[in-house]
Scaffold this motif. Structure first.
Motif, PDB file in Angstrom:
ATOM      1  N   MET A 129      54.136  42.102  17.475  1.00  0.00           N
ATOM      2  CA  MET A 129      53.240  40.991  17.210  1.00  0.00           C
ATOM      3  C   MET A 129      52.767  41.085  15.766  1.00  0.00           C
ATOM      4  N   LEU A 130      52.752  39.975  15.087  1.00  0.00           N
ATOM      5  CA  LEU A 130      52.286  39.914  13.709  1.00  0.00           C
ATOM      6  C   LEU A 130      50.766  39.810  13.670  1.00  0.00           C
ATOM      7  N   ALA A 131      50.163  40.237  12.560  1.00  0.00           N
ATOM      8  CA  ALA A 131      48.720  40.110  12.387  1.00  0.00           C
ATOM      9  C   ALA A 131      48.368  38.628  12.400  1.00  0.00           C
ATOM     10  N   GLN A 132      47.280  38.290  13.083  1.00  0.00           N
ATOM     11  CA  GLN A 132      46.912  36.893  13.172  1.00  0.00           C
ATOM     12  C   GLN A 132      45.444  36.698  13.531  1.00  0.00           C
ATOM     13  N   TYR A 133      44.943  35.520  13.181  1.00  0.00           N
ATOM     14  CA  TYR A 133      43.628  35.069  13.600  1.00  0.00           C
ATOM     15  C   TYR A 133      43.852  34.017  14.678  1.00  0.00           C
ATOM     16  N   VAL A 134      43.034  34.053  15.726  1.00  0.00           N
ATOM     17  CA  VAL A 134      43.211  33.148  16.862  1.00  0.00           C
ATOM     18  C   VAL A 134      41.878  32.486  17.192  1.00  0.00           C
ATOM     19  N   TYR A 135      41.942  31.173  17.483  1.00  0.00           N
ATOM     20  CA  TYR A 135      40.745  30.453  17.922  1.00  0.00           C
ATOM     21  C   TYR A 135      41.132  29.455  19.014  1.00  0.00           C
ATOM     22  N   PRO A 136      40.647  29.680  20.251  1.00  0.00           N
ATOM     23  CA  PRO A 136      40.917  28.717  21.319  1.00  0.00           C
ATOM     24  C   PRO A 136      39.923  27.557  21.237  1.00  0.00           C
ATOM     25  N   ALA A 137      40.434  26.345  21.273  1.00  0.00           N
ATOM     26  CA  ALA A 137      39.594  25.152  21.254  1.00  0.00           C
ATOM     27  C   ALA A 137      40.017  24.257  22.418  1.00  0.00           C
ATOM     28  N   LYS A 138      39.226  23.229  22.702  1.00  0.00           N
ATOM     29  CA  LYS A 138      39.588  22.310  23.780  1.00  0.00           C
ATOM     30  C   LYS A 138      40.922  21.634  23.518  1.00  0.00           C
ATOM     31  N   ALA A 139      41.230  21.363  22.260  1.00  0.00           N
ATOM     32  CA  ALA A 139      42.482  20.685  21.896  1.00  0.00           C
ATOM     33  C   ALA A 139      43.695  21.586  22.091  1.00  0.00           C
ATOM     34  N   GLY A 140      43.510  22.894  22.002  1.00  0.00           N
ATOM     35  CA  GLY A 140      44.618  23.840  22.133  1.00  0.00           C
ATOM     36  C   GLY A 140      44.318  25.130  21.393  1.00  0.00           C
ATOM     37  N   LEU A 141      45.320  25.964  21.245  1.00  0.00           N
ATOM     38  CA  LEU A 141      45.161  27.263  20.599  1.00  0.00           C
ATOM     39  C   LEU A 141      45.547  27.153  19.125  1.00  0.00           C
ATOM     40  N   PHE A 142      44.627  27.508  18.253  1.00  0.00           N
ATOM     41  CA  PHE A 142      44.873  27.513  16.816  1.00  0.00           C
ATOM     42  C   PHE A 142      45.109  28.952  16.381  1.00  0.00           C
ATOM     43  N   ARG A 143      46.119  29.139  15.523  1.00  0.00           N
ATOM     44  CA  ARG A 143      46.433  30.477  15.039  1.00  0.00           C
ATOM     45  C   ARG A 143      46.739  30.431  13.553  1.00  0.00           C
ATOM     46  N   ILE A 144      46.405  31.517  12.872  1.00  0.00           N
ATOM     47  CA  ILE A 144      46.763  31.733  11.473  1.00  0.00           C
ATOM     48  C   ILE A 144      47.489  33.070  11.465  1.00  0.00           C
ATOM     49  N   VAL A 145      48.798  33.019  11.214  1.00  0.00           N
ATOM     50  CA  VAL A 145      49.667  34.175  11.416  1.00  0.00           C
ATOM     51  C   VAL A 145      50.204  34.687  10.079  1.00  0.00           C
ATOM     52  N   ARG A 146      50.076  35.992   9.870  1.00  0.00           N
ATOM     53  CA  ARG A 146      50.628  36.620   8.665  1.00  0.00           C
ATOM     54  C   ARG A 146      52.143  36.689   8.801  1.00  0.00           C
ATOM     55  N   HIS A 147      52.853  36.194   7.798  1.00  0.00           N
ATOM     56  CA  HIS A 147      54.310  36.227   7.816  1.00  0.00           C
ATOM     57  C   HIS A 147      54.785  36.634   6.429  1.00  0.00           C
ATOM     58  N   GLY A 148      55.067  37.928   6.256  1.00  0.00           N
ATOM     59  CA  GLY A 148      55.402  38.443   4.930  1.00  0.00           C
ATOM     60  C   GLY A 148      54.169  38.404   4.043  1.00  0.00           C
ATOM     61  N   ARG A 149      54.297  37.780   2.879  1.00  0.00           N
ATOM     62  CA  ARG A 149      53.150  37.659   1.960  1.00  0.00           C
ATOM     63  C   ARG A 149      52.370  36.374   2.183  1.00  0.00           C
ATOM     64  N   ARG A 150      52.869  35.528   3.053  1.00  0.00           N
ATOM     65  CA  ARG A 150      52.235  34.223   3.268  1.00  0.00           C
ATOM     66  C   ARG A 150      51.618  34.143   4.653  1.00  0.00           C
ATOM     67  N   TRP A 151      50.905  33.070   4.893  1.00  0.00           N
ATOM     68  CA  TRP A 151      50.248  32.823   6.172  1.00  0.00           C
ATOM     69  C   TRP A 151      50.744  31.495   6.724  1.00  0.00           C
ATOM     70  N   ARG A 152      50.964  31.432   8.028  1.00  0.00           N
ATOM     71  CA  ARG A 152      51.356  30.195   8.704  1.00  0.00           C
ATOM     72  C   ARG A 152      50.167  29.672   9.499  1.00  0.00           C
ATOM     73  N   SER A 153      49.910  28.388   9.375  1.00  0.00           N
ATOM     74  CA  SER A 153      48.904  27.759  10.226  1.00  0.00           C
ATOM     75  C   SER A 153      49.643  27.161  11.413  1.00  0.00           C
ATOM     76  N   MET A 154      49.098  27.373  12.611  1.00  0.00           N
ATOM     77  CA  MET A 154      49.783  26.936  13.825  1.00  0.00           C
ATOM     78  C   MET A 154      48.807  26.288  14.798  1.00  0.00           C
ATOM     79  N   PHE A 155      49.317  25.283  15.489  1.00  0.00           N
ATOM     80  CA  PHE A 155      48.591  24.648  16.583  1.00  0.00           C
ATOM     81  C   PHE A 155      49.470  24.804  17.814  1.00  0.00           C
ATOM     82  N   ASP A 156      48.965  25.506  18.816  1.00  0.00           N
ATOM     83  CA  ASP A 156      49.751  25.927  19.974  1.00  0.00           C
ATOM     84  C   ASP A 156      50.991  26.657  19.448  1.00  0.00           C
ATOM     85  N   MET A 157      52.189  26.219  19.742  1.00  0.00           N
ATOM     86  CA  MET A 157      53.391  26.927  19.280  1.00  0.00           C
ATOM     87  C   MET A 157      54.048  26.220  18.091  1.00  0.00           C
ATOM     88  N   GLN A 158      53.380  25.230  17.512  1.00  0.00           N
ATOM     89  CA  GLN A 158      53.945  24.444  16.419  1.00  0.00           C
ATOM     90  C   GLN A 158      53.372  24.891  15.075  1.00  0.00           C
TER      91      GLN A 158
END
Length: 87
Positions: free
Chosen positions: A1-30
């Protein structure tokens, strides 16, 4: 599992995932974007989903550190533990 920040909201699961030197913003699995910092990813998520009322600070998100032991296997210099089966 990669390092990440997670926040569950009514709309869905929000994640900020470390990927190499950059970060990906994600909503559910997108993936919704790639950013130079976790703070930039948070700002982009807050801008895209104002109705989700995401926290302003990453300190209010749950941080999940990278699990190096699971992603890279065991350390080859570490002794192997063997268990005997009860007979």
């Amino acid at each position: 599992m990669l390092a990440q920040y997670v926040y569950p909201a009514k709309a869905g699961l929000f994640r900020i995932v470390r990927h190499g030197r950059r970060w990906r913003s994600m909503f559910d699995m997108q993936e919704t974007g790639r950013h130079d910092s976790a703070e930039d990813a948070l700002a982009a998520l807050r801008e895209q989903w104002p109705q989700a009322r995401l926290p302003v600070s990453l300190e209010e998100w749950r941080y999940l550190p990278q699990l190096a032991a699971l992603t890279h296997g065991r350390d080859p210099d570490e002794p192997v533990v063997r268990w005997r089966m009860a007979g």
